[in-house]
Write an enzyme that holds these catalytic residues in place. Structure first.
Site, PDB file in Angstrom:
ATOM      1  N   SER A 403       0.808  -1.220   0.000  1.00 60.30           N
ATOM      2  CA  SER A 403       0.000   0.000   0.000  1.00 60.30           C
ATOM      3  C   SER A 403       0.841   1.270   0.000  1.00 60.30           C
ATOM      4  CB  SER A 403      -0.946  -0.005   1.199  1.00 60.30           C
ATOM      5  OG  SER A 403      -0.230  -0.232   2.399  1.00 60.30           O
ATOM      6  N   ASP A 517       4.812  -7.844   6.286  1.00 58.38           N
ATOM      7  CA  ASP A 517       5.428  -9.070   6.817  1.00 58.38           C
ATOM      8  C   ASP A 517       5.841  -8.858   8.270  1.00 58.38           C
ATOM      9  OD1 ASP A 517       6.340 -10.967   4.216  1.00 58.38           O
ATOM     10  OD2 ASP A 517       6.032  -8.852   3.789  1.00 58.38           O
ATOM     11  N   HIS A 658       0.064   5.059   6.867  1.00 58.06           N
ATOM     12  CA  HIS A 658       0.509   5.211   5.493  1.00 58.06           C
ATOM     13  C   HIS A 658       1.129   6.596   5.256  1.00 58.06           C
ATOM     14  CE1 HIS A 658      -2.383   1.855   5.150  1.00 58.06           C
ATOM     15  NE2 HIS A 658      -1.559   1.448   4.193  1.00 58.06           N
TER      16      HIS A 658
END
Length: 1474
Positions: A403, A517, A658
């Site tokens: 993203s 991850d 983000h």
């Protein structure tokens, strides 16, 4: 008697429910007393410390001691999840009522400490709780609760304080499905809840209402049962966009935030006697956090307790300052009222509700820039080397990642959290192309200043599938596991786009992954290990490396993600922490300095180090037009700060996770500068607070920097290391063009016409060990599919010789080949569907998967594209042949291979199939045993036991060599049958280059440099030779193909000639398949190892070996007398050829005549009783009579017993006897003429009488009862040469019309005859003696009439009368009977397989050396013998039927257990050959 644990648990549960359940009023509501297991709960509060005060008149000064009754509305169901363990989900649903009771009991007990007179808790009854309760279902519960409280005489409804808990599941509500929704909007489901609360406010005085969102209760329960967290809201609500964790987190936040805003608005605080408080269950919890003594109690009880504690604390804590998060191992503290704050907190009495004023965000204006460089021109000529690549030479830009590359929230306005779902790809740092560099700083916009014609960048918003995304194929929420599929799609898009010259345009691809991850790493450490992380990146890079010419890849290392904690922990910043926790729990949920956090930080470093190691290996610098350059500028990036020293949230989207456009611009600058910094001198720490200037390429180094133009030596390289061997080839073909018009015939197929390449097989094709270093034995499990001789596509022909790389010289758009390493399921395996360890039995599954992939892949036009499919199988079957010569027989091998090829022939248009002769395992026996100091001798047994562990010149080795030849013959026969040359667009060509392999030798010893470290699998050196030989074979005409491989030869690649430009087939080779050689006899080859008799004559029939049989005999009719078996014309068709009889004939030997006695004579040459010739004097113990019916069986049995008793050659007491009974055809054929005389009852009674005689008179006897065949098939057999007709010889079947009721009735009678003979053998009487057994042999149960090539009945199986069997038919019956005898009861073949093969005779195995009976098949326990009175026949049938059913069940259980044991065995590819 021992009670099973599951039954004990059920009993206790029922006892508990019965004990605790009581009713109040009209049974609508239920109360529960305190469960025993919770009485010792460590409750820390001391009520006596709170000064007494009269009951409050205001809900905002309400104390715990004022509460008089506790009630609940709703249920505690969890949202069903597809990944949740089904049994657990159903258990939870059944116990929703119990959960409510437990939660309310704990809460009520807490309150009792302060208010002893509190009334028993109230929960909806089971009848009122719906399995999928929604908000609109809560209204009726609320009305019933109110009515119950009004009627309760112990409660003063007007004056007593009530605590009401409304349970609902936000996760089951449908939230807005797009970011276009405004935060204030309420869904219809929310409106239903508002109406419910309005009703309670109107009807219930003096009430404190907890609105309890139990979404996370389900997640806590599910967290131990699934990998990917809670079920996504999009799935529940069927929202059109793809589900993701971000979507779930944002939408849940939206729902909860909407409620908080509504309730804090004062809507339910208009009266002093009523309020509603929003309570959310703790976000994440494990049983270890519960302050309960760890006993054997259920986890559901612990979760219920946790919810109760959460509710309690929520009422005690100031609203808006609730403890939201507990880490693994952290116990939940129970909060207590204090003297200062003795009351329940409401929105009005909470003086802490108004949070600290938010720090003003720094201006978020978009950051443009400019770049003025003295030289912004491209190279004078298009460079051929990536090390001489100028920025202006770049024509195509692409990106892969998550993203952060997709641009989620990059353009969102402050506070618009829902808009974080929007992917602002046009603002993405590495590929966004919105506007231009003066307003939007991205790598793409920087490069456009050098080359305005750059393409590939993304614009606007949308997901990766939108047109505006173009070559930005990053996927929001992606982990490294998805990179290979992203890379595959990127390559396909570049190939398909007409604006891109795929071969000549220079491309730059930026890859950035790893944050997700790390965020998930603590939930599954093995899955998110650094090794797996870099392996996934490696697979994606392998795809790019193998398929894309002229590429510069930026590999940006993962950032140091722990700095995110600073933003999360700073209370002055208004971040949606619920969202942050959901997005990155492993970074945020642990305490500072905890072991878990230290582990995460270390893993973060390992990700970075392993990424460095991957690039430093040099594996992506094998071509001059490709490189991967590590850009490390984010490795040590700190959290940007404000002038006040606080984390600067202006760099982040509204979710505080983000990047906002400001951060994207700063990161783009850093990436650009990193690209121009020499390898080895690149910045690893970039302070985003500072706006750095864009640097320019220097005059001395105008290129994007690579290891070579930086004069950089990879740390892993050593000056003394030898250069990597070159396994490439040169192709000097002049004509590489496709056909002038698209070919429609496989016989006119040029190499350039091939568009798809594929392969199936075993580990040789999968590529095990091809790239393994000589001393790295464990690496043999690695499947180097990109190097596989027939399906690999790594690099190019210049450095890697494979069939696809050769074909790509003719057609660069070839697809289907594999790249890199991985299993058949990996994306980069593509159409290389070979499976390590595969045998012929599994080949059909492989081709089915292959065909499905070809049909579904958008890159392949399944109907139009020409395909080359290479198949190689057989070595693993041979390596296991000695363990089960029946299972791995040449006949079975051929049948499995035929099934797979038939499937391809039936399903695949336009295909040329290369059928490669398997590699003779004798070859690697030579290598293995000739290099005992270098090969893993200790693994010989597991690698190929049947060949590596037998002695030289031993019978076992000789037998294996013969089996290898038979396998090869079967392959050749299959192809040369012509069955695959019935269509113009399909053929199978045998490529025989492996039929003989000439090894290389060093000092007289086989050269292991051609093999992987296990000395079994070929390495790349060998595969290169395999590829060359395969290609050359494909261009050689049939009949002249090279049938040997010389590993030492300097093999050059052939070229199609002008005269013969096609891949060779039988037709364009003018080749005629050799006619099948005349069959001299119907004998069989005996391939069983020497097996003697038992050490001493067995006393038990259940331990009877073939060699123990001394006497053979038979009862029956003309099929056992072998009428017509040897007849050549009508003159002698009625002769009884007893010596050829399937069950009792003994003419000649097995090699010339296949009969049961001739098979047995291989085990015991001194067998007695078989018949020979045609004379009755030589009948031996064949007492069958032509025309006999079942009623004749007792008399035949008596005759047989007398002959045995009178024979001087037979020791009646000591000799083991094998007797075969086959009768009933004449009964069926005459049934319609006299149903009573030939009834099923008479048939079975006659069989029973014969068996009774044997049971009484014969010691040591094994009786075969062969089920009668299905006679309806005889109607198909007709011809001018038939001596008689079916109508005359079997009127009951021959005279009936097709589909007539009479024929259907005869079919039914036929089945009843079969069932009768089968069931009679289960009579308990025949199981009482240890030396007597009756076994039904059912190979005729489903009779298959053999057909010829034209699909008509094959009359060679029948005598000249077309009714009795010929010698060929008798041979097939003998094989079927023998094989049935070696198959366990319940697993016997129930159909005849009349196909000619000299190797169909099964062998006893070392594990199962005996003839199978009911007992040694595992269906009966050994029981003491006892006599039973005779019983009526029909009672026997009933008992037998019951025994049969039990037997079937036992067989199923046995097979299930056996299969489960097989599945539990660990798979070791090192110990698996091909």
């Amino acid at each position: 008697m021992r009670l099973q644990p599951s039954l004990l648990l059920l009993a206790l549960l029922l006892l508990k429910v019965t004990t605790i359940q009581a009713t109040l009023g009209n049974n609508s509501w239920e109360e529960q007393t305190w469960p025993e297991g919770l009485k010792n709960f460590p409750f820390p509060c001391r009520p006596e410390e709170i000064p007494f005060s009269p009951p409050s008149e205001s809900v905002h000064s309400l104390r715990i001691s004022d509460i008089r009754v506790v009630g609940a509305i709703g249920n505690l169901e969890t949202t069903p999840d597809a990944k949740m363990v089904l049994k657990r989900q159903k258990w939870i649903e059944r116990n929703q009522m119990q959960t409510c009771m437990q939660v309310m009991t704990v809460l009520s007990d807490f309150i009792k400490k302060f208010s002893p007179s509190v009334l028993p808790l109230l929960c909806p009854s089971r009848e009122k709780v719906l399995p999928r309760m929604r908000n609109e279902d809560l209204g009726p519960q609320a009305r019933e609760l109110v009515q119950h409280m009004k009627k309760n005489q112990k409660l003063n409804f007007r004056n007593d304080w009530k605590l009401i808990n409304v349970f609902f599941n936000a996760q089951s509500q449908c939230h807005p499905c797009s970011s276009s929704q405004k935060e204030g909007n309420m869904t219809s489901s929310m409106q239903e809840l508002i109406r419910l609360l309005d009703y309670l406010q109107k009807e219930v005085p003096k009430a404190f209402v907890n609105l309890v969102d139990i979404s996370e209760l389900g997640n806590s329960i599910q967290s131990n049962n699934q990998e990917n967290g809670p079920r996504d809201i999009n799935e529940v609500c069927e929202c059109p966009q793809e589900p993701s964790r971000l979507t779930t987190a944002v939408q849940r936040w939206y729902y909860q935030n909407s409620w908080e805003k509504l309730l804090t608005s004062g809507r339910y605080d208009t009266k002093d006697t009523f309020t509603v408080i929003y309570q959310s269950f703790l976000h994440e919890m494990e049983p270890s956090v519960f302050p309960i003594k760890q006993t054997s109690g259920s986890s559901l009880k612990k979760l219920s307790t946790a919810l109760a504690v959460s509710l309690w604390n929520g009422m005690i804590d100031p609203t808006g300052k609730k403890e939201e998060f507990f880490t693994t191992g952290q116990r939940i503290p129970v909060k207590c009222p204090t003297q200062k704050h003795p009351y329940l907190f409401t929105y009005r009495n909470n003086n802490k509700l108004s949070s600290t004023p938010e720090i003003k965000r720094i201006s978020e204006t978009r950051e443009g820039t400019e770049i003025r460089c003295p030289d912004m021109d491209p190279s004078n000529a298009v460079p051929t080397s990536v090390h001489h690549l100028r920025p202006a030479d770049i024509k195509v830009i692409g990106a892969l990642g998550d993203s952060l590359t997709a641009g989620n929230g990059a353009g969102s306005t402050p506070g618009n959290i829902l808009d974080v779902l929007t992917q602002y790809r046009g603002l993405s740092w590495s590929i966004g192309g919105n506007e231009n560099i003066s307003t939007v700083t991205t790598l793409a916009n920087i490069l456009r200043e050098f080359n305005p014609s750059l393409i590939g960048f993304s614009t606007g918003t949308g997901n990766q599938n939108s047109a505006a995304a173009f070559l930005n194929q990053a996927v929001a929420g992606a982990t490294s596991e998805t990179l290979p599929s992203q890379a595959r799609r990127l390559v396909d898009l570049m190939k398909e786009n007409k604006r891109i010259n795929f071969q000549d345009d220079w491309k730059i691809v930026t890859l950035f992954i790893g944050g997700n991850d790390l965020c998930d790493s603590c939930s599954d450490p093995p899955r998110y290990s650094s090794q797996n992380f870099t392996a996934h990146i490696g697979k994606a890079l392998d795809i790019l490396h193998a398929e894309v010419p002229r590429v510069f890849v930026n590999l940006v290392t993962v950032l140091s993600i722990v700095s995110l904690r600073e933003l999360y922990q700073e209370e002055s910043i208004n971040c949606p922490r619920v969202i942050l926790r959901s997005l990155c729990p492993c970074v945020l949920k642990f305490k500072d300095n905890s072991t878990e956090l230290t582990t995460l930080i270390e893993l973060n470093k390992q990700y970075q180090e392993e990424t460095h190691r991957l690039v430093d290996s040099g594996r992506y610098d094998t071509r001059d037009d490709f490189t991967v350059v590590l850009q490390p500028f984010l490795e040590q990036v700190p959290m940007p700060k404000t002038p006040e020293g606080l984390p600067d949230s202006s760099f982040f989207a509204p979710d505080c996770f983000h990047f906002h456009s400001k951060a994207h611009a700063r990161v783009a600058r850093s990436l650009w500068n990193n690209m121009l910094e020499p390898v080895g001198e690149k910045k690893k720490e970039e302070n985003l607070e500072n706006i750095v200037d864009l640097i320019c390429p220097s005059e001395s180094q105008p290129y994007l920097r690579t290891y070579k133009n930086s004069n950089y030596t990879y740390p892993t390289a050593t000056p003394t290391s030898s250069p990597k061997p070159d396994y490439g080839s040169q192709l000097w073909c002049e004509d590489r063009a496709p056909s002038a018009s698209f070919p429609t015939s496989v016989h006119a197929l040029k190499p350039a016409d091939i568009q798809v390449v594929a392969a199936v097989g075993d580990s040789l094709t999968a590529g095990n060990g091809i790239g393994s270093k000589p001393d790295d034995l464990p690496d043999v499990i690695t499947q180097y599919r990109g190097l596989s001789y027939s399906a690999g596509g790594d690099a190019s022909l210049e450095s890697v010789t494979t069939l696809p790389n050769i074909l790509r010289e003719f057609n660069m758009n070839l697809t289907g080949f594999a790249v890199g390493v991985g299993s058949a399921d990996d994306a980069n395996a593509f159409l290389n569907q070979a499976v390590p360890g595969a045998k012929a039995e599994g080949l059909k599954k492989q081709v089915q998967t292959l065909v499905q992939k070809m049909k579904s892949d958008p890159r392949i036009n399944f109907q139009r594209d020409w395909k080359v499919i290479t198949l190689l199988i057989g070595t693993t079957d041979l390596c296991d042949y000695c363990t089960d010569s029946n299972l791995y027989s040449a006949t079975n091998f051929s049948a499995y291979l035929r099934d797979a090829l038939d499937f391809l022939h039936r399903e695949v248009p336009r295909a040329l199939v290369n059928l490669v002769d398997f590699m003779n395992p004798i070859i690697f026996r030579q290598v293995f045993l000739g290099n005992q100091d270098k090969c893993p001798m200790t693994q010989a047994c597991s690698l190929c036991n049947c060949l590596l562990t037998v002695r030289e010149d031993s019978p076992e080795l000789a037998r294996m060599k013969e089996v290898v030849k038979v396998y090869q013959t079967k392959i050749r026969e299959l192809v040369e049958s012509g069955r695959y040359d019935t269509r113009e667009d399909f053929t199978i060509v045998l490529q025989p280059f492996l039929e003989e392999v000439k090894l290389a030798f060093q000092d007289g010893i086989p050269d292991v440099s051609f093999f992987a470290p296990d000395c079994i699998h070929p390495n790349q050196k060998f595969h290169s030779q395999l590829s060359r030989a395969l290609w050359n074979n494909m261009l050689q005409p049939l009949g002249k193909k090279m049938d040997f491989l010389d590993l030492t030869a300097d093999t050059t690649l052939s070229c199609p000639s002008l005269e013969e430009p096609f891949l060779r087939t039988y037709r364009n080779s003018n080749y005629t398949y050799p006619a099948n050689p005349a069959i001299e006899n119907w004998g069989s080859d005996f391939l069983c190892p020497e097996q003697g008799s038992s050490n001493s004559a067995p006393s038990s029939v259940h331990q009877l070996r073939p060699a123990d049989i001394k006497v053979v005999a038979a009862l029956g009719d003309s099929l056992t007398t072998a009428v017509g078996a040897g007849a050549k014309n009508n003159s002698n068709w009625s002769t009884a050829w007893r010596g050829l009889s399937w069950s009792i004939g003994g003419d000649g030997t097995l090699e010339t005549h296949t009969t049961l006695p001739n098979i047995l004579k291989k085990f015991n040459p001194h067998l007695h009783g078989f018949s020979t010739g045609t004379q009755e004097e030589a009948a031996g113990l064949n007492v069958a009579v032509e025309g006999a019916i079942a009623q004749d069986m007792p008399s035949q049995a008596r005759i047989l017993v007398d002959r045995m008793k009178n024979s001087s050659e037979i020791n009646l007491d000591q000799d083991w006897k094998l007797i075969t009974i086959f009768v009933g055809s004449n009964d069926l054929c005459q049934y319609c003429e006299n149903p009573e005389a030939h009834s099923v009852k008479n048939y079975v009674q006659s069989l029973q009488q014969a068996l009774d005689i044997f049971y009484k008179e014969l010691p040591r006897a094994f009786i075969n009862v062969v089920e009668i065949m299905e006679l309806v098939g005889l109607r198909q057999i007709q011809g001018e040469k038939c001596a008689v007709t079916t109508q005359s010889i079997c009127p009951c079947f021959g005279r009936s019309l097709d589909n007539s009721p009479e024929l259907q009735e005869m079919k039914n009678i036929n089945r009843h005859f079969q069932s009768g003979s089968s069931l009679i053998t289960y009579h308990h009487q025949y199981m009482e003696r240890e030396d007597f057994a009756v076994v039904v042999q059912p190979f005729f149960q489903s009779t298959v009439v053999p057909l010829d090539d034209k699909g008509k009945p094959d009359l060679s199986f029948f005598s000249v009368d077309c009714f009795h069997f010929s010698e060929r038919g008798h041979a097939e019956m003998a094989i079927a009977l023998w094989n049935n005898m070696l198959e366990p009861v319940g697993q016997k073949q129930t159909y005849n397989n009349f196909t000619h093969s000299r190797t169909k005779v099964k062998c006893p195995t070392s594990e199962n050396p005996y003839f199978f009976t009911m007992r040694n098949s595992g269906l009966l326990r050994k029981e003491a013998s006892h006599k039973t009175p005779s019983v009526p026949f029909w009672a026997v049938l009933v008992a037998a039927a019951a025994s049969f059913i039990v037997g079937v069940v036992l067989v199923m259980l046995w097979r299930t257990k056996k299969c489960s044991r097989r599945e539990e065995r660990p798979i070791s590819l090192v110990a698996t050959v091909f």
